[in-house]
Scaffold this motif. Structure first.
Motif, short mmCIF file in Angstrom:
data_model
loop_
_atom_site.label_atom_id
_atom_site.label_comp_id
_atom_site.label_asym_id
_atom_site.label_seq_id
_atom_site.Cartn_x
_atom_site.Cartn_y
_atom_site.Cartn_z
N ILE A 22 11.41 -23.04 12.32
CA ILE A 22 12.36 -22.34 13.18
C ILE A 22 13.05 -21.24 12.38
N VAL A 23 13.12 -20.05 12.96
CA VAL A 23 13.76 -18.90 12.32
C VAL A 23 14.93 -18.46 13.20
N VAL A 24 16.10 -18.30 12.61
CA VAL A 24 17.31 -17.92 13.33
C VAL A 24 17.87 -16.65 12.69
N LEU A 25 17.98 -15.59 13.47
CA LEU A 25 18.59 -14.33 13.04
C LEU A 25 19.94 -14.20 13.73
N GLU A 26 21.00 -14.05 12.96
CA GLU A 26 22.35 -14.02 13.49
C GLU A 26 23.12 -12.87 12.88
N GLY A 27 23.95 -12.23 13.69
CA GLY A 27 24.76 -11.12 13.21
C GLY A 27 25.75 -10.67 14.27
N VAL A 28 26.53 -9.65 13.93
CA VAL A 28 27.56 -9.11 14.81
C VAL A 28 27.07 -7.80 15.40
N VAL A 29 27.17 -7.67 16.72
CA VAL A 29 26.76 -6.45 17.40
C VAL A 29 27.74 -5.33 17.05
N GLU A 30 27.22 -4.22 16.60
CA GLU A 30 28.07 -3.12 16.13
C GLU A 30 28.92 -2.53 17.25
N THR A 31 28.38 -2.41 18.46
CA THR A 31 29.08 -1.75 19.55
C THR A 31 30.14 -2.62 20.21
N THR A 32 29.92 -3.93 20.26
CA THR A 32 30.85 -4.83 20.96
C THR A 32 31.62 -5.77 20.04
N GLY A 33 31.14 -5.99 18.83
CA GLY A 33 31.81 -6.92 17.93
C GLY A 33 31.57 -8.38 18.26
N ILE A 34 30.60 -8.67 19.14
CA ILE A 34 30.28 -10.03 19.54
C ILE A 34 29.14 -10.54 18.67
N THR A 35 29.24 -11.80 18.26
CA THR A 35 28.17 -12.40 17.46
C THR A 35 26.97 -12.72 18.35
N THR A 36 25.79 -12.33 17.91
CA THR A 36 24.56 -12.58 18.65
C THR A 36 23.60 -13.37 17.78
N GLN A 37 22.67 -14.03 18.44
CA GLN A 37 21.71 -14.86 17.72
C GLN A 37 20.36 -14.78 18.43
N ALA A 38 19.32 -14.56 17.65
CA ALA A 38 17.95 -14.56 18.16
C ALA A 38 17.16 -15.63 17.42
N ARG A 39 16.29 -16.34 18.15
CA ARG A 39 15.55 -17.46 17.56
C ARG A 39 14.08 -17.37 17.96
N THR A 40 13.26 -17.95 17.12
CA THR A 40 11.85 -18.15 17.43
C THR A 40 11.34 -19.28 16.56
N SER A 41 10.08 -19.65 16.74
CA SER A 41 9.51 -20.74 15.94
C SER A 41 8.03 -20.48 15.74
#
Length: 387
Positions: A284-303
């Motif tokens: 499982i791979v999880v990419l997480e970070g803060v959206v530059e335009t909104t300041g909201i934390t986002t997360q994308a996943r795959t396996s």
């Protein structure tokens, strides 16, 4: 920053999974094998037999945000209609109790002017709550109860507006929408990198706006048994990664190859190429970070399951320099090429002397084949001269 507009071919589909359909082999999951995390990032877990359903009502706002759009719109509409009908009934009762529906004398002062039926009371309720104020109906100083109901309806209307509009905004600006443009390679690869056997994937961001403080985590999900004999059906094991930029966060301005060195601390240490195809394993791979335009934390996943891990291949470059700018060719995002790689496990490779010994043996083999070819060519040349 180089805009990505115009760099994507017309037939390229913007999804989280990027691959070259012409060059990459297609794999099918093993029958009966369930994925813990789907390729698009959704968790393949069904929660059943939950007896304490009331816990969801304790956090009403989150429950409303998690609902489907159709259910949210129905609740949004019904909340306003019910409040208008409720207060319309109250205004009609006030008018009925005060006699506003029967009196027609000129000196009579009603609680609310121009209320003659339930329909007019309902229209006045809408005017009060949404502050339209057409001017035909208005409250007077005759009834204290009417003044109190006016205050209560305004407060209730503000609360409903705040909750429902906030819910609509949060559903529209959900962080998982931003994750749709964060893509992963369709396949993972295992090959030699910097004289080490490595597990690698490629990640990229299709938007011009960046992900701030992006971090990548990997986990191996497999069935395991403890020393006491306890069977753990979904044992999650963290695996260490070598950051491609040498810092805690990745600078995801162009596609990056995320690398995991298969060493003695890796859960893939004892797996060979043949063992991998028969192993019930999922990365499982999880990419997480803060959206530059909104300041909201986002997360994308795959396996990646065993069938989606290509042994002995590596990713082709996607970045090139054109006219003083760096261009990214996303049509090559999932392309791989075969490279010399030992098919044994990393554990057996270390026991045999490591990658250096493998490269030495490979070089001897290549030189021997060249010599044989040259010898064969010399024999042919001598036969031609003799003839």
């Amino acid at each position: 920053m180089l805009s990505r507009k115009g760099l994507l071919p017309e037939d390229y589909l913007l999804t989280r999974l990027a691959e070259d359909v012409l060059q990459q082999p297609k794999f099918k999951a093993k029958p009966g094998k369930a994925r813990f995390v789907a390729k698009n990032g959704t968790c393949n877990v069904a929660h059943t037999n939950i007896r304490e359903q009331g816990r969801f009502l304790q956090d009403v706002f989150t429950t409303l945000v998690d609902l489907k759009w159709l259910h949210t719109l129905i609740i949004f509409t019904m909340s306003f209609l019910c409040s208008w009908l409720l207060f319309g009934m109250i205004w009609w009762l006030i008018a009925f109790a005060h006699g506003d529906l029967d009196q027609r004398e000129d000196d009579f002062v009603p609680c609310v002017t121009d209320i003659h039926s339930f329909s007019s009371a309902f229209l006045f309720s809408i005017e009060v709550q949404v502050t339209i104020g057409f001017g035909g109906r208005m409250i007077t100083e005759e009834c204290v109860s009417a003044i109190i109901i006016l205050i209560v309806q305004n407060i209730v209307g503000l609360v409903i507006n705040a909750i429902m509009l906030g819910c609509i905004f949060m559903k529209t600006a959900q962080a998982n929408r931003r994750a749709e443009t964060l893509i992963f390679s369709k396949h993972a690869v295992i090959s030699i990198r910097n004289n080490k056997l490595c597990f690698m994937i490629r990640i990229g961001d299709l938007r011009k706006s960046m992900i701030i403080s992006a971090t990548v985590r990997m986990q191996v999900v497999r069935r395991s048994t403890t020393e006491e004999g306890e069977v753990v059906p979904l044992d999650q094991i963290d695996i260490h990664m070598d950051n491609p930029v040498g810092t805690n966060g990745v600078f995801l301005v162009s596609p990056l190859i995320i690398c995991h060195v298969i060493d003695k601390d890796s859960p893939l240490y004892e797996l060979s190429a043949n063992d991998l195809q028969h192993e019930d394993i999922e990365v499982i791979v999880v990419l997480e970070g803060v959206v530059e335009t909104t300041g909201i934390t986002t997360q994308a996943r795959t396996s990646y399951v065993a069938e989606e891990i290509l042994w002995g291949q590596r990713f082709v470059p996607t970045v090139s320099e054109e006219d003083g700018m760096y261009a990214v060719d996303y049509s090559k995002f999932g392309n791989t090429v075969k490279v010399p790689t030992p098919y044994c496990s990393a554990k057996r490779l270390d026991a045999a002397g490591g990658i250096a010994q493998f490269k030495l043996n490979e070089g001897v083999t290549l030189r021997a084949s060249v010599r044989r070819r040259r010898g064969t060519a010399g024999v042919r040349r001598s036969r031609m001269e003799s003839s």
